[in-house]
Design a protein around this motif. Sequence first.
Motif, mmCIF file in Angstrom:
data_model
loop_
_atom_site.group_PDB
_atom_site.id
_atom_site.type_symbol
_atom_site.label_atom_id
_atom_site.label_comp_id
_atom_site.label_asym_id
_atom_site.label_seq_id
_atom_site.Cartn_x
_atom_site.Cartn_y
_atom_site.Cartn_z
ATOM 1 N N HIS A 359 9.034 3.089 10.445
ATOM 2 C CA HIS A 359 7.826 3.796 10.893
ATOM 3 C C HIS A 359 6.608 2.892 10.802
ATOM 4 O O HIS A 359 5.533 3.310 10.367
ATOM 5 N N SER A 360 6.774 1.653 11.188
ATOM 6 C CA SER A 360 5.662 0.708 11.101
ATOM 7 C C SER A 360 4.510 1.100 12.000
ATOM 8 O O SER A 360 3.342 0.831 11.699
ATOM 9 N N MET A 361 4.800 1.747 13.141
ATOM 10 C CA MET A 361 3.746 2.166 14.054
ATOM 11 C C MET A 361 2.814 3.175 13.391
ATOM 12 O O MET A 361 1.603 3.171 13.625
ATOM 13 N N VAL A 362 3.380 4.025 12.548
ATOM 14 C CA VAL A 362 2.574 5.033 11.844
ATOM 15 C C VAL A 362 1.825 4.403 10.672
ATOM 16 O O VAL A 362 0.623 4.598 10.492
ATOM 17 N N ILE A 363 2.544 3.624 9.877
ATOM 18 C CA ILE A 363 1.970 3.094 8.642
ATOM 19 C C ILE A 363 0.894 2.051 8.930
ATOM 20 O O ILE A 363 0.002 1.843 8.100
ATOM 21 N N LYS A 364 0.969 1.427 10.076
ATOM 22 C CA LYS A 364 -0.025 0.397 10.389
ATOM 23 C C LYS A 364 -1.444 0.955 10.376
ATOM 24 O O LYS A 364 -2.401 0.260 10.039
ATOM 25 N N ASP A 365 -1.597 2.238 10.726
ATOM 26 C CA ASP A 365 -2.931 2.856 10.729
ATOM 27 C C ASP A 365 -3.504 2.962 9.323
ATOM 28 O O ASP A 365 -4.718 3.124 9.166
ATOM 29 N N PHE A 366 -2.645 2.897 8.310
ATOM 30 C CA PHE A 366 -3.106 3.030 6.931
ATOM 31 C C PHE A 366 -3.179 1.666 6.239
ATOM 32 O O PHE A 366 -3.161 1.597 5.012
ATOM 33 N N PHE A 367 -3.266 0.597 7.005
ATOM 34 C CA PHE A 367 -3.235 -0.743 6.430
ATOM 35 C C PHE A 367 -4.342 -0.987 5.402
ATOM 36 O O PHE A 367 -4.082 -1.584 4.353
ATOM 37 N N PRO A 368 -5.591 -0.548 5.621
ATOM 38 C CA PRO A 368 -6.610 -0.744 4.574
ATOM 39 C C PRO A 368 -6.229 -0.081 3.250
ATOM 40 O O PRO A 368 -6.450 -0.653 2.177
ATOM 41 N N SER A 369 -5.648 1.110 3.324
ATOM 42 C CA SER A 369 -5.229 1.776 2.095
ATOM 43 C C SER A 369 -4.062 1.055 1.446
ATOM 44 O O SER A 369 -3.957 0.983 0.214
ATOM 45 N N ILE A 370 -3.176 0.489 2.260
ATOM 46 C CA ILE A 370 -2.045 -0.258 1.706
ATOM 47 C C ILE A 370 -2.545 -1.467 0.932
ATOM 48 O O ILE A 370 -2.081 -1.755 -0.177
ATOM 49 N N LEU A 371 -3.515 -2.172 1.493
ATOM 50 C CA LEU A 371 -4.078 -3.324 0.792
ATOM 51 C C LEU A 371 -4.760 -2.906 -0.510
ATOM 52 O O LEU A 371 -4.605 -3.553 -1.545
ATOM 53 N N ALA A 372 -5.528 -1.817 -0.444
ATOM 54 C CA ALA A 372 -6.237 -1.356 -1.640
ATOM 55 C C ALA A 372 -5.265 -0.924 -2.732
ATOM 56 O O ALA A 372 -5.455 -1.237 -3.917
ATOM 57 N N LEU A 373 -4.217 -0.190 -2.352
ATOM 58 C CA LEU A 373 -3.238 0.256 -3.340
ATOM 59 C C LEU A 373 -2.453 -0.919 -3.923
ATOM 60 O O LEU A 373 -2.201 -0.961 -5.132
ATOM 61 N N ALA A 374 -2.072 -1.865 -3.066
ATOM 62 C CA ALA A 374 -1.338 -3.027 -3.565
ATOM 63 C C ALA A 374 -2.183 -3.824 -4.553
ATOM 64 O O ALA A 374 -1.682 -4.284 -5.587
ATOM 65 N N GLN A 375 -3.455 -3.963 -4.259
ATOM 66 C CA GLN A 375 -4.348 -4.679 -5.176
ATOM 67 C C GLN A 375 -4.473 -3.938 -6.499
ATOM 68 O O GLN A 375 -4.450 -4.549 -7.574
ATOM 69 N N MET A 376 -4.574 -2.616 -6.444
ATOM 70 C CA MET A 376 -4.696 -1.823 -7.666
ATOM 71 C C MET A 376 -3.398 -1.869 -8.480
ATOM 72 O O MET A 376 -3.427 -1.968 -9.707
ATOM 73 N N PHE A 377 -2.255 -1.825 -7.798
ATOM 74 C CA PHE A 377 -0.978 -1.839 -8.497
ATOM 75 C C PHE A 377 -0.748 -3.162 -9.211
ATOM 76 O O PHE A 377 -0.089 -3.199 -10.254
ATOM 77 N N LEU A 378 -1.263 -4.246 -8.672
ATOM 78 C CA LEU A 378 -1.084 -5.542 -9.322
ATOM 79 C C LEU A 378 -1.827 -5.631 -10.644
ATOM 80 O O LEU A 378 -1.541 -6.500 -11.467
ATOM 81 N N HIS A 379 -2.797 -4.737 -10.866
ATOM 82 C CA HIS A 379 -3.546 -4.723 -12.119
ATOM 83 C C HIS A 379 -2.888 -3.845 -13.175
ATOM 84 O O HIS A 379 -3.382 -3.771 -14.298
ATOM 85 N N SER A 380 -1.794 -3.174 -12.828
ATOM 86 C CA SER A 380 -1.176 -2.227 -13.743
ATOM 87 C C SER A 380 -0.415 -2.957 -14.838
ATOM 88 O O SER A 380 -0.010 -4.111 -14.698
ATOM 89 N N ALA A 381 -0.215 -2.244 -15.949
ATOM 90 C CA ALA A 381 0.568 -2.787 -17.060
ATOM 91 C C ALA A 381 2.040 -2.431 -16.943
ATOM 92 O O ALA A 381 2.861 -2.984 -17.664
ATOM 93 N N HIS A 382 2.384 -1.521 -16.042
ATOM 94 C CA HIS A 382 3.774 -1.086 -15.896
ATOM 95 C C HIS A 382 4.479 -1.992 -14.890
ATOM 96 O O HIS A 382 4.006 -2.182 -13.767
ATOM 97 N N PRO A 383 5.619 -2.570 -15.263
ATOM 98 C CA PRO A 383 6.279 -3.525 -14.355
ATOM 99 C C PRO A 383 6.745 -2.895 -13.054
ATOM 100 O O PRO A 383 6.759 -3.560 -12.017
ATOM 101 N N ALA A 384 7.153 -1.620 -13.097
ATOM 102 C CA ALA A 384 7.602 -0.978 -11.862
ATOM 103 C C ALA A 384 6.460 -0.850 -10.862
ATOM 104 O O ALA A 384 6.657 -1.035 -9.652
ATOM 105 N N ILE A 385 5.269 -0.549 -11.361
ATOM 106 C CA ILE A 385 4.117 -0.417 -10.466
ATOM 107 C C ILE A 385 3.722 -1.775 -9.909
ATOM 108 O O ILE A 385 3.391 -1.914 -8.719
ATOM 109 N N VAL A 386 3.754 -2.797 -10.758
ATOM 110 C CA VAL A 386 3.436 -4.146 -10.287
ATOM 111 C C VAL A 386 4.436 -4.596 -9.229
ATOM 112 O O VAL A 386 4.059 -5.166 -8.187
ATOM 113 N N SER A 387 5.708 -4.327 -9.473
ATOM 114 C CA SER A 387 6.731 -4.699 -8.499
ATOM 115 C C SER A 387 6.555 -3.939 -7.190
ATOM 116 O O SER A 387 6.749 -4.502 -6.103
ATOM 117 N N PHE A 388 6.171 -2.680 -7.284
ATOM 118 C CA PHE A 388 5.936 -1.876 -6.073
ATOM 119 C C PHE A 388 4.763 -2.440 -5.277
ATOM 120 O O PHE A 388 4.823 -2.514 -4.048
#
Length: 1320
Positions: A359-388
Amino acid sequence: MAFQKKLHLALEKHPTYPSQFISGLESHIKDRNQFKNCLLPCTPVRTEGSRSEKMHFVSPFSQSRSLFKCHITLSRVEGKAIAPADTQQDLFVMQKWLVVGTFGTNFPRLIVNQFKWLDRLLDSQDLVKKLMQMVNVSPVPIQHDIIISLPEILEDSQQSEVARELSCLLKQGRRLTVPILDALSRLDLDAGLLAEVRQSAMTIVPSVKLEDLPVVVKFILHNVKAADAVEVISDLRKSLDLSSCVLPLQILGSQKKLKSQVQASSSMSQVTTSQNCVKLLFDVIKLAVRFQKDVSEAWIKAIENTTSVSDHKVLDLIVLLLIHSTNTKNRKQTEKVLRSKIQLGCMPEQLMQNAFQNHSMVIKDFFPSILALAQMFLHSAHPAIVSFGSCMYKQAFAAFDSYCQQEVVTALVTHVCSGNETELDISLDVLTDLVMLHTSLLMRYATFVKTILDSTQKLNPCQIRKLFYILSTLAFSQRQEGNYIQDDMHMVIRKWLSSTVPNHKQMGIIGAVTMIGSVALKSSLERPELNSERDGQLSTLLELVGFCCEQTPEVLALYYDELASLIEKQKGNLDLQLLWMGITEFVNTSLSVFPCSSFLFPVKSLYNLDEDESQGAIAINLLPLVSQSELGRVTDGMSNQSKRVVSPMCLSPCFRLLRLYTGEQNGGSLEEIDALLGCPLYLTDLEVEGKLDSLSKQEREFLCSLLFYALNWFREVINAFCQQQDAEMKGKVLTRLENITELQTVLGKCLAGEYETFTRSGPAPAVKKKKTDGSKAGSADRSQADDSSEGNQPDTEEAGNPLAQLQSYRRYFRELDLEVFTILHCGLLTKSVLDTEMHTEAREVVQLGPAELCFLLDDLCWKLEHVLTPGSTRRVPFPKERGYKDIGFSHLCQRSPKEVAMCVVKLLKPLCNHMENMHNYFQVIVMQNRGVEDDPGTNIQEHQLMSSCYQQLLLTFRSLFAWNGFSQHENTDLLRSALQVLADRLKPGETEFLLLEELISESFQYLLNFQQSVPSFHCAFILTQLLIAVAEKPMAGWKKEKMASLAKQFLCQSWVKPGGDREKGSQFNSALHTLLCVYLEHTDNILKAIEEISSVGVPELINSAKDGCSSTYPTLSRQTFPVFFRVMMAQLESSVKSIPAGKPSDSSEKLLRWNIAVRNFHILVNLVKVRFWLFFWLYLQISSKYGRLFVEAFLKLAMPLLDYSFKKHRDDVQSLLKTLQLSTRQLHHMCGHSKIHQDIGLTNHVPLLKKSLEQFVYRVKAMLAFNHCQEAFWVGILKNRDLQGEEILSQASGERDSGEEDSAESPAEVLLRRGRCRPL
């Protein structure tokens, strides 16, 4: 309208109207063209020069009325005009006209349009009835036209009835879904009927056609109410299945093999249609989320309420991304739910991969949120969240277009340059994965990646290695495009290697060796035309590094280590002939026999295992090398510059390179160099007992350096031969372990008394952070090691123990590989002793002794603590420059935590064997001494060694099972394997098919069996932590009961060292604090437990001798009472917060709990009156802090309960308030005490404490007023007094005439008078 009125008036005046008009109209419309003209809209037009008007037909979409519609509104025509249209004959004619048509004219639609928006209807019920009958017998196109026109035909009173019929029709088939829902959405329905219709639409969601699905979902979402939004969204979420919207991957793959181009284009068109329908579906959801607040919150709640892992879908992830992107008010809530689901394993990375791929055609519209969430997850202390978060970056790069790819690369480069350690490592790992999977794509953005070279000062050696691997792969993967990257890398490496700064030279070597690895890859040499050019590049790099390293032993040692690591990492993928440079120097200079000359100490051959000292035997010339190195350093200005002195610093690194090269060339066999395992070392006499005081400072430092180099050589020998399967070689490896422990003992004695001196001017780390010689090294290197050791000094109980001082030097020793710990599998081994003719003279039995076991376990624990224990992820705005935290772990840091955990899981069986042996050892001691471990016959040194082994074993288990990586879904199998090993010790052969919960229970029970043999309180503390880590969270009831019982058992046990002294110290207090918290948190009645300690244990302590303790709780003494007091106050305050607020329907159970809590609070607060406590000021601060928190919790949670309980339990409420009043009076006295003594730490709590006490007064007054007992309330003036009850005279001026016993200043004191309350 004027024309219509005139026509109506003229017809009404006609004598034969309406019969003749009706018959004439019927005959007129028999002609198809004339009938068509009657149905089309028309308008009168007056021609120029004429008085009459002519009818002009306009577009069917015009707002003008048709001729038929103008006449049908007449009351005398309407009924007769409608009736003929319902006959079967006319219906057959309508179907025939529909099939044949006239230039595309849709007669049924034109006929139905005549009944829309009529001013009045003679019999609307009959009209609707006939229309619904036509729907049942008409073909689909006519049904579609009739249904979609119903909202414009129906009167308001008919809408509910028709809606029910349409709802039933909706369930019967899928062909009329769209027109029915379109009609229903335009009807005005009541709430009950709307819910019924919506449920009908919900039932067809799983079976509806894909192109109709957006319409159905839109109808459901637009007609949802706030009250039932969560229920409706939950049902809709369960019914929607995006997997049916996407063609299976097998079909997509087979499309490429279709022989017919028409079939291929048809299949691709089907895929495009499917993707467009899914896109429309999420557009509908997006509109509902944006403009309907209830829908957004209900969808988040529906996902949050889903508990089963298998129930989570791709839809959930896409909807959360949609809400995060669309609705800014719900972003925090969305992030919280997403983090929670990732931690629980409900949203594995595979689910995210399916979302991005399908569903890349759908998810592409949410690309700014994907970047923001990925950046936030990299700051987490939980390894599963960092890996996600890292997986989000990788999937976005693979699935989206070039703009998104560039943004992903830019974001990753920004992370790398941010300076945050964890963020930097993860970003480099993501770039490494991208360069391996999408090399050609990432090549387009190599310019962005190359900018990281400008921020290399923030990178540690491991990160430099990753960066240059990325750049080297890009530079040499594509010939033309990578030339400019190669040039930049050459310039940077040359600049670093030419620098005099050790850190820069270190980075240059790492970068150069990484480039060498990329050039020397066998895959890169498949094109013959490029071989010569790449050989030239490789030669240039090797010459450059060799020239820059040959004059500096530290740098040369690092070069050898990096080459060795490269061979180890790229097993079988390197052309080793291109790397064979400098290794022969090792054989020529290090392994030959030096002629005896004048050295600082006499040379002596030691530690020979081969019993062969013939003239041609191999020996390690350690003392001559160290002597020449020292001599070359002293006479550097007078020596011949052309003759380079061989440094002993390069001995171990060069041997590592040699053995890895040999193993790679011979398929892992080290037979060619196996003589190095048992060859002797040229050292000196190590019988230093009583001789150290006579040595000079230079001699002592030389001896210490010699011992360091000998230890490093043996460590590297064990690294090399630990995996050899020959029993003879295994025996020699165990002997080398014994040699290491012996040398460590000697080194500890040499360092004793001269520790500070040797630290300042003695061995300093080389660039590789390994133990070097005894000379002074660069200040930058020494400061780096000093910074890294900050806060890492181990707590040693024996201050005079020489081995304890080696803990500060462990980062300077050669690192043991993880493969070394396979020695733990060894049992009894037989080693042959040969005579001079190589015949077996005798056999010796060798086994792993306690000292060797302790050595291995200590190193293993140190490694696991570094890798498996998560570090702090707190972001510091201006971080302090600190040393490299991976000093001593240069090889370990190249492995992932999962790889390390897998290695330890493989070691669990021998570790269990060793721990059971320790358990049996201490059980025997307890039985022999009849429970008294401080018996004079106990061997203290052996007891300490075995206790240390026991502690290291427990630490190893705790580090493994407390690893937060086990919370990730992909590591479940690894956790199961680890638990299965423990459970198999209780049930051999029965654990293969046990569930995970059963494995946890069996493992818990196995570890619980060691409680009777723990030799020290710290071991008991580690065992408790281990059990908590193994137990599943949340804990089952029986496990909590077991944990509470175990913790209480340890608290009620007397812990005495073998020498007879009671255990104490900061480490003991810290463990006691944790263990007491575990007991109070897991006990079933925390208030009863606190009351037992405060009313039984504390009085026993008060009545004991000065150095005594409580008989019930031997761990409670004057030194440990601050720990008990703080924990009891904190846990009491925490426990009352868990009591729900009072309600009118509450029973007396809550009131009883509050009575016990207040009684405990009163006992604890009044303990400050006992002045024999140590650190008296600490108790006042604890009482003030937690006293205020307790009063605030009482006001918030207990007072509502008293409001409703006062009438039923007046005496109990009054007694409770009286008891609490005594405690608040004591708190008030603490405030006065702080003012007298001007205690700043205590004074900080006074304002908030007085405010809470004042609120308590007025809240009690409000409670009495609520129960109509105002006269029972009396406010007295309370004097300021000290802790002993003496009045503070400076506060008593002018208050003498009050006559009250307790009269002076605020806070006011509450007094409840008996007999003043009204009858209840």
